[in-house]
Write a protein that holds these residues in place. Structure first.
Motif, PDB file in Angstrom:
ATOM      1  N   UNK A   1     -67.052   2.062  12.594  1.00 36.82           N
ATOM      2  CA  UNK A   1     -66.493   2.586  11.349  1.00 36.82           C
ATOM      3  C   UNK A   1     -67.013   3.990  11.066  1.00 36.82           C
ATOM      4  N   UNK A   2     -68.297   4.223  11.356  1.00 38.37           N
ATOM      5  CA  UNK A   2     -68.864   5.563  11.162  1.00 38.37           C
ATOM      6  C   UNK A   2     -68.178   6.564  12.089  1.00 38.37           C
ATOM      7  N   UNK A   3     -67.972   6.165  13.352  1.00 41.49           N
ATOM      8  CA  UNK A   3     -67.301   7.052  14.310  1.00 41.49           C
ATOM      9  C   UNK A   3     -65.875   7.346  13.856  1.00 41.49           C
ATOM     10  N   UNK A   4     -65.179   6.333  13.354  1.00 40.74           N
ATOM     11  CA  UNK A   4     -63.804   6.536  12.875  1.00 40.74           C
ATOM     12  C   UNK A   4     -63.787   7.517  11.712  1.00 40.74           C
ATOM     13  N   UNK A   5     -64.742   7.369  10.793  1.00 44.17           N
ATOM     14  CA  UNK A   5     -64.817   8.271   9.641  1.00 44.17           C
ATOM     15  C   UNK A   5     -65.043   9.708  10.091  1.00 44.17           C
ATOM     16  N   UNK A   6     -65.776   9.888  11.192  1.00 48.86           N
ATOM     17  CA  UNK A   6     -66.057  11.236  11.696  1.00 48.86           C
ATOM     18  C   UNK A   6     -64.875  11.800  12.469  1.00 48.86           C
ATOM     19  N   UNK A   7     -64.299  10.987  13.359  1.00 49.13           N
ATOM     20  CA  UNK A   7     -63.311  11.484  14.315  1.00 49.13           C
ATOM     21  C   UNK A   7     -61.925  11.637  13.690  1.00 49.13           C
ATOM     22  N   UNK A   8     -61.520  10.700  12.840  1.00 49.31           N
ATOM     23  CA  UNK A   8     -60.152  10.733  12.302  1.00 49.31           C
ATOM     24  C   UNK A   8     -59.867  12.017  11.520  1.00 49.31           C
ATOM     25  N   UNK A   9     -60.748  12.465  10.594  1.00 46.67           N
ATOM     26  CA  UNK A   9     -60.469  13.742   9.923  1.00 46.67           C
ATOM     27  C   UNK A   9     -60.367  14.915  10.887  1.00 46.67           C
ATOM     28  N   UNK A  10     -61.180  14.882  11.958  1.00 42.19           N
ATOM     29  CA  UNK A  10     -61.116  15.951  12.958  1.00 42.19           C
ATOM     30  C   UNK A  10     -59.766  15.939  13.673  1.00 42.19           C
ATOM     31  N   UNK A  11     -59.327  14.760  14.087  1.00 44.91           N
ATOM     32  CA  UNK A  11     -58.032  14.669  14.765  1.00 44.91           C
ATOM     33  C   UNK A  11     -56.901  15.065  13.827  1.00 44.91           C
ATOM     34  N   UNK A  12     -57.008  14.691  12.556  1.00 44.77           N
ATOM     35  CA  UNK A  12     -55.982  15.056  11.584  1.00 44.77           C
ATOM     36  C   UNK A  12     -55.924  16.571  11.406  1.00 44.77           C
ATOM     37  N   UNK A  13     -57.105  17.208  11.316  1.00 44.10           N
ATOM     38  CA  UNK A  13     -57.145  18.662  11.160  1.00 44.10           C
ATOM     39  C   UNK A  13     -56.555  19.355  12.385  1.00 44.10           C
ATOM     40  N   UNK A  14     -56.887  18.836  13.588  1.00 44.51           N
ATOM     41  CA  UNK A  14     -56.347  19.428  14.810  1.00 44.51           C
ATOM     42  C   UNK A  14     -54.825  19.268  14.870  1.00 44.51           C
ATOM     43  N   UNK A  15     -54.338  18.070  14.493  1.00 44.25           N
ATOM     44  CA  UNK A  15     -52.893  17.832  14.510  1.00 44.25           C
ATOM     45  C   UNK A  15     -52.191  18.736  13.498  1.00 44.25           C
ATOM     46  N   UNK A  16     -52.787  18.889  12.327  1.00 42.68           N
ATOM     47  CA  UNK A  16     -52.195  19.740  11.298  1.00 42.68           C
ATOM     48  C   UNK A  16     -52.175  21.196  11.735  1.00 42.68           C
ATOM     49  N   UNK A  17     -53.260  21.621  12.418  1.00 40.88           N
ATOM     50  CA  UNK A  17     -53.329  23.002  12.912  1.00 40.88           C
ATOM     51  C   UNK A  17     -52.254  23.258  13.964  1.00 40.88           C
ATOM     52  N   UNK A  18     -52.086  22.309  14.907  1.00 37.01           N
ATOM     53  CA  UNK A  18     -51.065  22.473  15.944  1.00 37.01           C
ATOM     54  C   UNK A  18     -49.667  22.437  15.332  1.00 37.01           C
ATOM     55  N   UNK A  19     -49.463  21.585  14.317  1.00 39.62           N
ATOM     56  CA  UNK A  19     -48.160  21.506  13.671  1.00 39.62           C
ATOM     57  C   UNK A  19     -47.818  22.809  12.961  1.00 39.62           C
ATOM     58  N   UNK A  20     -48.813  23.389  12.299  1.00 39.79           N
ATOM     59  CA  UNK A  20     -48.583  24.668  11.610  1.00 39.79           C
ATOM     60  C   UNK A  20     -48.281  25.789  12.593  1.00 39.79           C
ATOM     61  N   UNK A  21     -49.012  25.775  13.740  1.00 38.29           N
ATOM     62  CA  UNK A  21     -48.750  26.794  14.773  1.00 38.29           C
ATOM     63  C   UNK A  21     -47.353  26.663  15.342  1.00 38.29           C
ATOM     64  N   UNK A  22     -46.907  25.423  15.580  1.00 39.40           N
ATOM     65  CA  UNK A  22     -45.575  25.231  16.165  1.00 39.40           C
ATOM     66  C   UNK A  22     -44.470  25.586  15.176  1.00 39.40           C
ATOM     67  N   UNK A  23     -44.743  25.351  13.878  1.00 42.27           N
ATOM     68  CA  UNK A  23     -43.729  25.688  12.873  1.00 42.27           C
ATOM     69  C   UNK A  23     -43.559  27.192  12.718  1.00 42.27           C
TER      70      UNK A  23
END
Length: 305
Positions: free
Chosen positions: A282-304
């Motif tokens: 659960x601790x790892x999920x709390x750490x990794x999920x926001x990072x993956x979300x930020x990376x996905x959002x960054x790539x989505x903004x770049x592609x748009x």
């Protein structure tokens, strides 16, 4: 034309054909799904049972989790994890940033220095732990060396001091990882637009002000990535603890991973170990999920754009 069309194979609508790449990856995907996610699910199920040396499927609700948080040893390992993670991450970030800024000055022998700073990353954590265990051992390390030089009152016994043992883990972990953080920051520094720096210099800004007010704030992405990696590495630390202190003296330097190992494999408390493993997950999920979300959002903004 009609004969060629008739000779062409007919595809049924809605039927999807597997590509060669998908067929090649499928065995690996299935293996990972079973060996990783399958066992995560199985461990979660076991954490709700009274399993000891062998798995039992008599569900007892959240009693293992209640028992876990009532354990002094588990609470000590959680406190140690916070101390270790904060100390390890902050010192590694600060030291890595300082070294990166130093190397960013286009100094002579930069490639050699980069190799020297990155070299500890090539060493396994077991070797690092054993080496620092010798260095910090009062009978063979720094304390012994200082006393042999005539400083009879020298004392550096952190390794055998229950209140300080966890900080020896911070020292060894920083030595191993600071070069990696330096590489992340150096890549970010090399990506800063030189025109911005030149404009600030024309305005009369000094080097210190340029770095603190312009360059370092532009390294937010690099810093965020480094923090996530460092905290994730701290949470899953096991080899270093076993090699240096083995959780001792007593259990004063235990981390959740060593608690999980000892409970499951040494004390015959499989359900208790599984419950601690779920908490670590659960601790790892709390750490990794926001990072993956930020990376996905960054790539989505770049592609748009």
């Amino acid at each position: 034309m009609h004969q060629a069309a008739d000779a062409a194979p007919l595809r049924r609508p809605g039927k999807r054909r597997w590509s060669p790449a998908a067929l090649a990856v499928a065995p690996t995907f299935i293996l990972v799904a079973i060996s990783v996610y399958g066992f995560i699910g199985w461990s979660t199920v076991i954490s709700f049972t009274s399993s000891k040396y062998f798995p039992q499927y008599d569900f007892v609700g959240f009693s293992q989790y209640v028992r876990l948080w009532e354990s002094d040893r588990w609470n000590t390992s959680v406190i140690n994890l916070v101390l270790f993670s904060v100390g390890f991450a902050l010192i590694s970030l600060l030291l890595g940033l300082i070294i990166a800024i130093f190397l960013d000055q286009k100094i002579r022998g930069e490639s050699t220095l980069r190799m020297i700073y990155l070299y500890p990353m090539a060493i396994s954590l077991i070797v690092t732990g054993i080496a620092w265990k010798w260095i910090l051992n009062p009978g063979t390390g720094i304390e012994h060396l200082l006393r042999s030089w005539g400083w009879e009152g020298a004392s550096f016994n952190w390794l055998v001091d229950p209140k300080m043992a966890v900080y020896t883990l911070v020292i060894a972990a920083v030595w191993q990882t600071a070069g990696f953080v330096m590489a992340i920051f150096l890549a970010g520094l090399r990506g800063v637009d030189s025109e911005i720096v030149k404009a600030a210099q024309l305005e009369g800004a000094g080097a210190f002000r340029i770095y603190t007010c312009i360059i370092i704030p532009m390294l937010r992405t690099s810093m965020f990535s480094a923090i996530v990696i460092l905290v994730y590495q701290a949470v899953r630390s096991f080899d270093l603890v076993v090699a240096m202190t083995n959780g001792g003296p007593g259990y004063s330097s235990d981390l959740p991973t060593t608690f999980m190992y000892n409970s499951t494999f040494l004390c015959g408390q499989m359900a208790q170990g599984s419950a601690s493993a779920v908490m670590i997950l659960l601790v790892v999920v709390v750490i990794v999920v926001p990072y993956l979300y930020a990376e996905f959002k960054h790539e989505h903004n770049d592609s748009s754009h």
